[in-house]
Each structure stands twice: as structure tokens, then as C-alpha cells.
Design an enzyme around this catalytic site. Sequence first.
Site, PDB file in Angstrom:
ATOM      1  N   LYS A   1       0.826  -1.207   0.000  1.00 32.73           N
ATOM      2  CA  LYS A   1       0.000   0.000   0.000  1.00 32.73           C
ATOM      3  C   LYS A   1       0.862   1.260   0.000  1.00 32.73           C
ATOM      4  CE  LYS A   1      -3.883  -2.321   2.233  1.00 32.73           C
ATOM      5  NZ  LYS A   1      -4.238  -2.930   0.983  1.00 32.73           N
ATOM      6  N   CYS A   2       1.870   1.254  -0.844  1.00 35.27           N
ATOM      7  CA  CYS A   2       2.869   2.322  -0.891  1.00 35.27           C
ATOM      8  C   CYS A   2       2.849   2.964  -2.278  1.00 35.27           C
ATOM      9  CB  CYS A   2       4.238   1.681  -0.612  1.00 35.27           C
ATOM     10  SG  CYS A   2       5.655   2.775  -0.794  1.00 35.27           S
ATOM     11  N   GLY A   3       3.272   4.203  -2.345  1.00 36.83           N
ATOM     12  CA  GLY A   3       3.400   4.857  -3.646  1.00 36.83           C
ATOM     13  C   GLY A   3       4.365   4.133  -4.569  1.00 36.83           C
TER      14      GLY A   3
ATOM     15  N   THR B   1       4.608   0.805  -4.656  1.00 38.40           N
ATOM     16  CA  THR B   1       4.103  -0.549  -4.883  1.00 38.40           C
ATOM     17  C   THR B   1       4.096  -0.944  -6.361  1.00 38.40           C
ATOM     18  OG1 THR B   1       2.836  -0.503  -2.833  1.00 38.40           O
ATOM     19  CG2 THR B   1       2.137  -2.108  -4.481  1.00 38.40           C
TER      20      THR B   1
END
Length: 178
Positions: A38-40, A42
Site C-alpha cells: 500500500k505504498c506509492g 508498490t
Amino acid sequence: MAAAKSFYDFKPLDKRGEEVPLSKYKGKVVLVVNTASKCGFTPQYAGLEKLYKDVRAKYGEDFEILGFPCNQFGGQEPGTDDDIQNFCQVNYGVTFPIMHKTDVNGDNANPLFTWLKDEKPGVMGLKRIKWNFEKFLVGRDGKVKGRWASLTKPEALEKVIIEELEKKQEAPAETGAQ
């Protein structure tokens, strides 16, 4: 595990929580990445998978990527190991190993990551992972060859990985006349 001298001395846990002796990767080039769902960053899973397939198409099993999910950066990997595996496969078709969720910094840091950071400190000598998707390249000799920050896209590493793959493994010194 202060006595560790190479990558092959470690036994991190796989997605089922079972030890994986990294000695099974002896003689291979391995890219180690701390990941999050759930990361930029990803979407780098797609780049990592493409890199994995492209390099393995040419060099076979001499190249491996190991993903280590981590929830230490903004709580961006909240799921269980099963959730993470499913996410990686469904959304990015990941075929490289995704290991057990682990810490990469702090008192409970995975010993492998402590060693990686000691071997190849970051900018200004910092011995911590700054964010998700930092990458470490381990050569055939079990030594850390490079470290890249989250902003470095996987495809930017293909050249350095291939250069490492094309290096001949150091043979033990021979004695006697040549």
C-alpha cells in the site's frame, strides 16, 4: 549473528514461516528488496517482475529476487503473509519469492537486513532503511555489490545485474606452477 561473513550465512523465514537457508543461492546473483502493498512505490512490483523474467530468460536460475514485506513505513503492509502473497500474484503476477513479513530497522530487525545495511550503508553512512522498496544486490560471492533507494526503478538495475552475472566466479587460488 555478528559472525556472519556473507549472505549465505542467513536463514530468513519464507511466507509459511519456515527457515530458508540462503546458502541455497550460492553462486547466484540476488536482488533483495523490502516491499509493501500500500505504498506509492508498490507499482515497482511490476518492474521487479519484468526484470526477473527478462534476466532469467537470459541467465536462467543464476538470478533471483527476494521480496521482504515490511510494515515499518507508514503501516503500508498491514496484511498477513497470505494477504500479501495473494496481492502480489493477483495485482502484479509476481513469481519471485515473497518472504515472511519482517522488520528491517530497529531492535527487531531481521538479521539479514542488519548485515546488508552494515555491508552497504546508505547516504552519508546511515545504517537504516529509509523507506519501502530499497534494493540490495548480492553477488555470486555472497557480498553486497550495490544498494539503491526507493526512487530507483527496477529496470534501472538491469545493466548492473547483468554485469554482475557476467563476472566469473572467483576460483580458489591454485598452488604450483602454471
